[in-house]
Scaffold this motif. Structure first.
Motif, PDB file in Angstrom:
ATOM      1  N   GLY A 146      35.650  68.150  14.064  1.00 49.15           N
ATOM      2  CA  GLY A 146      34.403  68.901  14.101  1.00 49.15           C
ATOM      3  C   GLY A 146      33.667  68.837  12.780  1.00 49.15           C
ATOM      4  N   ARG A 147      34.400  68.930  11.701  1.00 45.88           N
ATOM      5  CA  ARG A 147      33.773  68.837  10.370  1.00 45.88           C
ATOM      6  C   ARG A 147      33.246  67.425  10.111  1.00 45.88           C
ATOM      7  NH1 ARG A 147      36.933  70.820   5.378  1.00 45.88           N
ATOM      8  NH2 ARG A 147      34.962  70.053   4.489  1.00 45.88           N
ATOM      9  N   ARG A 148      33.989  66.410  10.577  1.00 43.85           N
ATOM     10  CA  ARG A 148      33.498  65.041  10.388  1.00 43.85           C
ATOM     11  C   ARG A 148      32.204  64.824  11.169  1.00 43.85           C
ATOM     12  NH1 ARG A 148      38.816  63.562  11.154  1.00 43.85           N
ATOM     13  NH2 ARG A 148      38.404  62.419  13.078  1.00 43.85           N
ATOM     14  N   LYS A 149      32.130  65.412  12.370  1.00 40.97           N
ATOM     15  CA  LYS A 149      30.906  65.301  13.155  1.00 40.97           C
ATOM     16  C   LYS A 149      29.732  65.949  12.418  1.00 40.97           C
ATOM     17  CE  LYS A 149      28.938  66.358  17.712  1.00 40.97           C
ATOM     18  NZ  LYS A 149      28.404  64.997  17.868  1.00 40.97           N
ATOM     19  N   ALA A 150      29.999  67.083  11.767  1.00 41.00           N
ATOM     20  CA  ALA A 150      28.949  67.752  10.996  1.00 41.00           C
ATOM     21  C   ALA A 150      28.509  66.888   9.809  1.00 41.00           C
ATOM     22  CB  ALA A 150      29.444  69.109  10.502  1.00 41.00           C
ATOM     23  N   GLU A 151      29.465  66.191   9.205  1.00 35.93           N
ATOM     24  CA  GLU A 151      29.136  65.296   8.087  1.00 35.93           C
ATOM     25  C   GLU A 151      28.284  64.117   8.564  1.00 35.93           C
ATOM     26  OE1 GLU A 151      30.245  65.705   4.594  1.00 35.93           O
ATOM     27  OE2 GLU A 151      30.341  67.679   5.519  1.00 35.93           O
ATOM     28  N   ILE A 152      28.586  63.612   9.741  1.00 31.90           N
ATOM     29  CA  ILE A 152      27.779  62.526  10.324  1.00 31.90           C
ATOM     30  C   ILE A 152      26.356  63.016  10.573  1.00 31.90           C
ATOM     31  CG2 ILE A 152      27.446  61.093  12.391  1.00 31.90           C
ATOM     32  CD1 ILE A 152      30.551  60.968  12.582  1.00 31.90           C
ATOM     33  N   GLU A 153      26.225  64.223  11.104  1.00 35.51           N
ATOM     34  CA  GLU A 153      24.892  64.786  11.367  1.00 35.51           C
ATOM     35  C   GLU A 153      24.123  64.995  10.072  1.00 35.51           C
ATOM     36  OE1 GLU A 153      23.323  65.075  14.269  1.00 35.51           O
ATOM     37  OE2 GLU A 153      25.096  63.997  14.960  1.00 35.51           O
ATOM     38  N   LEU A 154      24.835  65.391   9.004  1.00 33.42           N
ATOM     39  CA  LEU A 154      24.185  65.540   7.697  1.00 33.42           C
ATOM     40  C   LEU A 154      23.579  64.219   7.246  1.00 33.42           C
ATOM     41  CD1 LEU A 154      23.738  67.166   4.975  1.00 33.42           C
ATOM     42  CD2 LEU A 154      25.909  66.147   4.240  1.00 33.42           C
ATOM     43  N   VAL A 155      24.357  63.133   7.348  1.00 36.07           N
ATOM     44  CA  VAL A 155      23.866  61.824   6.910  1.00 36.07           C
ATOM     45  C   VAL A 155      22.696  61.380   7.793  1.00 36.07           C
ATOM     46  CG1 VAL A 155      24.453  59.379   6.691  1.00 36.07           C
ATOM     47  CG2 VAL A 155      26.042  61.123   5.858  1.00 36.07           C
ATOM     48  N   ARG A 156      22.815  61.542   9.104  1.00 36.98           N
ATOM     49  CA  ARG A 156      21.725  61.155  10.001  1.00 36.98           C
ATOM     50  C   ARG A 156      20.437  61.909   9.657  1.00 36.98           C
ATOM     51  NH1 ARG A 156      23.008  59.295  15.484  1.00 36.98           N
ATOM     52  NH2 ARG A 156      21.513  60.834  16.231  1.00 36.98           N
TER      53      ARG A 156
END
Length: 306
Positions: free
Chosen positions: A124-134
Motif C-alpha cells: 500500500g505504501r509503495r502504491k502511494a509512492e508510485i502515485e506521488l511520482v505520477r
C-alpha cells in the motif's frame, strides 16, 4: 581630407566587404581565439545548493533564480520540495509564475525532482509512492521540466525476512509503471544513484536493463558512488545519463576528496553527452559564495576541454 576620416572610411569599407579588419597601430597584436565551452554543453544549478536559505526563508525561489541568472547559469533545477505545500502539488498560478520568471531571466528549467521510496515492504505504501511520482510527472510537464529525478529507495539494509532480489523486483515494477506514465506525459524519468539502495554502477545498470523503457535514464550523481573507484563507476554509467549532479567532492576509498573536474569533464565528453550539467554545492557556507566559486571551476574545466 582628414587622415582620421580616411582611416574610418577604410575601416567601414572593409567591414562591409566582409574582410577581416586589423588595427593599424604598431602596438596591435593578432587576435587570439578564446577558449570556448564544448558544443551542446550548458551549465545548470541544482537548487539544493541553496537548501538552507530556501528552507529557512532567507531567500525566495524567485531571488535564487535572479542570483543564478546574474551569475551566468543557463538553467536551474528546482526540486519539488521548494514549492509550497510539498508533497501536495502547488497551485498552477504559482508554478506558472516561477516558470515565467525563469523565462524572463533567460533561464531554462533543466529538471525537477521528488523524494520517493520504492523499497518499503508494504504494498500500500509503495502504491502511494508510485502515485506521488505520477503526480509530480504531471507537475514537471506543466512546469516545462524535461526530466523528473526519482530514487530507488532509502533501504541500505533489508528488512528481516526480505531478500535483495525481492526488493529489486519492487523497485523495477514501480519504476516501470512510473516510466510508462512519464512517457505519456512527455517527461523523462531519471534514476539518481544516491548511496542508498543503489550504491554501485552495477545497481544502476541492473534496474535500467530490467525496466527497459525509452523514458527512463540516469541522473548521474558523481558524489554518491562510495564503493570502489568512483571515476570508473561514473564512466560506466555516463552513457546512460541525461542529466548530472556535479559536486565539489566525491569519495575515493572511503575518503571524501576534492573532485578532479578535468577527469569528470573527460568522462562527460567521451560519453558523447549533450545537454545540461547541473552543479550542486553541499555542506556549510553561504551558497552565494560557494556556488560562484564552484561554477567558475566547472566552467574553467569545460573551457579547457573545449
Amino acid at each position: 581630407m582628414d587622415k582620421r576620416a580616411v582611416n574610418r572610411r577604410n575601416f567601414l569599407e572593409l567591414a562591409l566587404a566582409g574582410a577581416p579588419v586589423v588595427a593599424s597601430s604598431p602596438l596591435a597584436t593578432p587576435l587570439r581565439t578564446q577558449a570556448a565551452m564544448p558544443k551542446n554543453i550548458r551549465l545548470s544549478c541544482n537548487l539544493y545548493s541553496f537548501n538552507e536559505p530556501l528552507t529557512s526563508g532567507k531567500m525566495t525561489l524567485e531571488q535564487v533564480l535572479v542570483f543564478c541568472s546574474e551569475l551566468g547559469f543557463d538553467a536551474v533545477d528546482p526540486t519539488g520540495y521548494y514549492f509550497p505545500n510539498y508533497p501536495a502539488l502547488p497551485d498552477d498560478s504559482f508554478v506558472y509564475q516561477i516558470k515565467r520568471k525563469a523565462f524572463r531571466l533567460g533561464l531554462d528549467i533543466s529538471g525537477t525532482g521528488v523524494r520517493n521510496d520504492f523499497t518499503v515492504p508494504d504494498p500500500g505504501r509503495r502504491k502511494a509512492e508510485i502515485e506521488l511520482v505520477r503526480k509530480w510527472v504531471g507537475f514537471a510537464a506543466r512546469f516545462g521540466a524535461p526530466v523528473l529525478r526519482i530514487f530507488s529507495g532509502t533501504a541500505k539494509e533489508l528488512k528481516p525476512g526480505h531478500q535483495r532480489d525481492e526488493v529489486i523486483n519492487w523497485v523495477v515494477d514501480a519504476i516501470g509503471e512510473c516510466a510508462d506514465y512519464a512517457g505519456r506525459q512527455g517527461v523523462m524519468l531519471v534514476l539518481q544513484n544516491h548511496a542508498d539502495f543503489i550504491q554501485t554502477a552495477e545497481d544502476v545498470l541492473t534496474i535500467l536493463q530490467r525496466v527497459k523503457s525509452d523514458w527512463l535514464a540516469v541522473n548521474l550523481d558523481i558524489g554518491s558512488f562510495k564503493i570502489g573507484d568512483p571515476y570508473a563507476q561514473i564512466a560506466r554509467v555516463a552513457p546512460h545519463a541525461v542529466t548530472w549532479q556535479l559536486k565539489e567532492n566525491l569519495f575515493v576509498e572511503g575518503r571524501e576528496v576534492e573532485t578532479d573536474l578535468t577527469k569528470i569533464v573527460q568522462i562527460v565528453l567521451q560519453s558523447g553527452y549533450k545537454g545540461y550539467l547541473p552543479i550542486e554545492t553541499l555542506g556549510k557556507g553561504d551558497p552565494r559564495v560557494k556556488v560562484p566559486v564552484f561554477y567558475e571551476k566547472v566552467k574553467k574545466a569545460l573551457m579547457g576541454a573545449g
